[in-house]
Design an enzyme around this catalytic site. Structure first.
Site, PDB file in Angstrom:
ATOM      1  N   CYS A  42       0.845  -1.170   0.124  1.00 50.88           N
ATOM      2  CA  CYS A  42      -0.038  -0.022   0.162  1.00 50.88           C
ATOM      3  C   CYS A  42       0.798   1.260   0.259  1.00 50.88           C
ATOM      4  O   CYS A  42       1.832   0.994   0.492  1.00 50.88           O
ATOM      5  CB  CYS A  42      -0.961  -0.088   1.201  1.00 50.88           C
ATOM      6  N   ASP A  44       0.518   3.641   1.651  1.00 53.49           N
ATOM      7  CA  ASP A  44       0.413   4.483   2.878  1.00 53.49           C
ATOM      8  C   ASP A  44       1.735   4.520   3.475  1.00 53.49           C
ATOM      9  O   ASP A  44       2.597   3.604   3.553  1.00 53.49           O
ATOM     10  CB  ASP A  44      -0.395   3.362   3.967  1.00 53.49           C
ATOM     11  N   ARG A  46       2.871   4.794   6.325  1.00 50.97           N
ATOM     12  CA  ARG A  46       3.323   4.116   7.377  1.00 50.97           C
ATOM     13  C   ARG A  46       3.894   2.712   7.222  1.00 50.97           C
ATOM     14  O   ARG A  46       4.242   2.015   7.942  1.00 50.97           O
ATOM     15  CB  ARG A  46       2.195   4.014   8.470  1.00 50.97           C
ATOM     16  N   HIS A  98      -2.199  -3.784   5.117  1.00 53.35           N
ATOM     17  CA  HIS A  98      -2.190  -3.503   6.425  1.00 53.35           C
ATOM     18  C   HIS A  98      -3.496  -3.222   7.049  1.00 53.35           C
ATOM     19  O   HIS A  98      -4.540  -2.907   6.395  1.00 53.35           O
ATOM     20  CB  HIS A  98      -1.311  -2.366   6.679  1.00 53.35           C
ATOM     21  N   CYS A 101      -6.030   0.139   6.619  1.00 54.13           N
ATOM     22  CA  CYS A 101      -5.874   0.699   5.616  1.00 54.13           C
ATOM     23  C   CYS A 101      -6.966   1.730   5.228  1.00 54.13           C
ATOM     24  O   CYS A 101      -8.147   1.335   5.307  1.00 54.13           O
ATOM     25  CB  CYS A 101      -5.921  -0.432   4.352  1.00 54.13           C
TER      26      CYS A 101
HETATM   27 CO    CO Z   1      -3.359   1.124   3.118  1.00 53.66          CO
END
Ligand code: CO
Length: 209
Positions: A42, A44, A46, A98, A101
């Protein structure tokens, strides 16, 4: 303002540190890459691929998009898979999603988010395929968590259904496709135990002769 000095400064410090511990590090890496892993994760911020598996530059070939989707007609993702499998001859493809999400959550909230709704609809399709399982769950968090997991399993299948991966297996290339999920809360990866290593493990409907 235009230079982002802070980042350029951090970069210098990082490069100097690496070079101090291994003077040949960049010289060796600049001539070739030989990663064993393709990471499909992803976007993301993080969930940074190399950092969470503690691997240095050169070890992981990476593709990231919102909610780690592998769409049958996404030339971007397919090109990455082709290059990784055919040219780099990587041994493992890891689809890593994750919990928590945002893409997964947004796909279920029935709000309008603009253009991205067309992308998130692929996730909604997975929900629809497994609707009965969701009906038994009480909280939205449980539903989101389950969809995070089912999405990864679906994307693992999508990777395996590509002509690229099936051709590699047919040619006898060693290649395993894994599904992992990452927890933002403790930084730990969990293997969803859906690893596929050959053409006989994929659905008959998608198996190429
Ligand atoms: Co995500």
């Amino acid at each position: 303002m235009r230079l982002l000095k802070e980042l350029l400064e951090k970069n210098k410090q990082w490069a100097t540190k690496l070079k101090t511990s291994d003077p040949e590090f960049f010289t060796n890496l600049s001539s070739q890459q030989n990663p064993q892993y393709l990471w499909i994760g992803c976007s993301d911020s993080r969930v940074p691929a190399n950092q969470i598996v503690n691997l240095p530059p050169g070890d992981v070939f990476v593709h990231r998009n919102i909610a780690n989707l592998v769409i049958h007609s996404d030339l971007n993702c397919l090109s990455v898979i082709q290059y990784a499998v055919e040219i780099l001859q990587i041994k493992h493809i890891i689809v890593c999603g994750h919990y928590g999400c945002g893409g997964i959550k947004a796909s279920l909230d029935n709000q309008e988010h603009g253009l991205i709704d067309n992308w998130l609809r692929h996730i909604k399709d997975i929900y629809r395929m497994h609707e009965a399982k969701f009906k038994t769950l009480k909280t939205q968090k449980e539903k989101n968590d389950l969809l995070c997991e089912l999405n990864i399993i679906e994307q693992v299948a999508n990777v395996c259904h590509t002509t690229i991966v099936q051709s590699a297996w047919k040619a006898g290339q060693e290649l395993a496709v894994h599904g992992w999920i990452y927890s933002l809360e403790d930084g730990i990866l969990k293997d969803l135990d859906v690893c596929i290593t050959n053409i006989n493990e994929i659905s008959q409907t998608h198996r190429l002769k």
